[in-house]
Write an enzyme that holds these catalytic residues in place. Structure first.
Site, PDB file in Angstrom:
ATOM      1  N   SER A  68      64.015  15.739  60.330  1.00  0.00           N
ATOM      2  CA  SER A  68      64.866  15.535  61.506  1.00  0.00           C
ATOM      3  C   SER A  68      66.358  15.637  61.207  1.00  0.00           C
ATOM      4  O   SER A  68      67.157  15.798  62.122  1.00  0.00           O
ATOM      5  CB  SER A  68      64.575  14.173  62.140  1.00  0.00           C
ATOM      6  OG  SER A  68      64.972  13.129  61.284  1.00  0.00           O
ATOM      7  N   HIS A 108      69.539   8.945  60.559  1.00  0.00           N
ATOM      8  CA  HIS A 108      70.087   9.814  61.606  1.00  0.00           C
ATOM      9  C   HIS A 108      71.596   9.662  61.703  1.00  0.00           C
ATOM     10  O   HIS A 108      72.174   8.741  61.137  1.00  0.00           O
ATOM     11  CB  HIS A 108      69.443   9.524  62.963  1.00  0.00           C
ATOM     12  CG  HIS A 108      68.076  10.131  63.112  1.00  0.00           C
ATOM     13  ND1 HIS A 108      67.282   9.888  64.193  1.00  0.00           N
ATOM     14  CD2 HIS A 108      67.373  10.974  62.316  1.00  0.00           C
ATOM     15  CE1 HIS A 108      66.139  10.557  64.074  1.00  0.00           C
ATOM     16  NE2 HIS A 108      66.177  11.209  62.926  1.00  0.00           N
ATOM     17  N   ASP A 134      68.064   9.277  70.078  1.00  0.00           N
ATOM     18  CA  ASP A 134      66.996   8.412  69.541  1.00  0.00           C
ATOM     19  C   ASP A 134      66.551   7.292  70.467  1.00  0.00           C
ATOM     20  O   ASP A 134      65.787   6.419  70.040  1.00  0.00           O
ATOM     21  CB  ASP A 134      67.464   7.781  68.220  1.00  0.00           C
ATOM     22  CG  ASP A 134      67.579   8.791  67.107  1.00  0.00           C
ATOM     23  OD1 ASP A 134      67.000   9.882  67.230  1.00  0.00           O
ATOM     24  OD2 ASP A 134      68.242   8.473  66.104  1.00  0.00           O
TER      25      ASP A 134
END
Length: 192
Positions: A68, A108, A134
């Site tokens: 990701s 992230h 998210d």
């Protein structure tokens, strides 16, 4: 077949006969082996706890488990984290955070930061390789993360070093095979 060793002793025919080796050790040798193992384990724990204190992060080293964050980080990259509370969180920064109900931390990028007049900070994250933010990963009803959710901030990385961890988690039989090979190596090394 029994091989000759020191006069009056016999060596085991199989290098995997560890219990035979243990029975032949006197108590002092056995205590020495146990103490050596305990020192290795305690040294590793002291190094880990020292890193926790130096970095301010509960987990100073993590492995990227998904794609990701590509192209910034790839699956298997080893990240080094810090988490000093006085450092402000900024948009563009890569954070590792835990969400209630999930065991595994997520790596992230911060995309939005909201700071209130009282100093409270809330922020939103997104994986570089993901289409959406998210909010779907956060616990139900939660739209923003807070500083308390942050495990650490990425400060450096080693590419693909963590692949060993991923392989051992994805293929448990590989883990046991690796342990067996390492054990056999140690036993063979002792005999030579």
């Amino acid at each position: 077949m029994v091989r000759a060793g020191v006069v009056g002793t016999q060596l085991p025919t199989s290098s995997l006969d560890i219990f035979g080796d243990l029975r032949k050790m006197n108590k002092r040798q056995l205590y020495y082996q146990v103490l050596n193992f305990a020192m290795i384990v305690s040294s590793a724990l002291m190094i880990w706890k020292g890193l926790i204190v130096l970095t301010g992060s509960e987990s100073p080293i993590v492995v990227v488990l998904s794609g990701s964050m590509e192209p910034a980080f790839h699956r298997g990259d080893l990240l080094f984290l810090t988490n000093f509370r006085e450092d402000p969180i900024r948009a563009g920064e890569i954070v590792v955070f835990k969400v209630e109900g999930r065991d595994i931390p997520i790596v992230h990028r911060v995309i939005k930061v909201h700071e209130k007049d009282n100093g409270d900070i809330k922020f939103l994250t997104k994986g570089d390789n993901n289409e959406v933010d998210d909010r779907g990963l956060y616990k139900e009803g939660q739209n923003w993360l807070e500083k308390k959710d942050v495990v650490g901030r990425a400060r450096g990385f080693l590419p693909y070093v963590g692949m060993v961890t991923i392989i051992m988690n994805d293929y448990p039989k590989f883990k046991y095979a690796l342990l067996a090979v390492m054990g056999a190596y140690v036993l063979l090394k002792r005999e030579s």
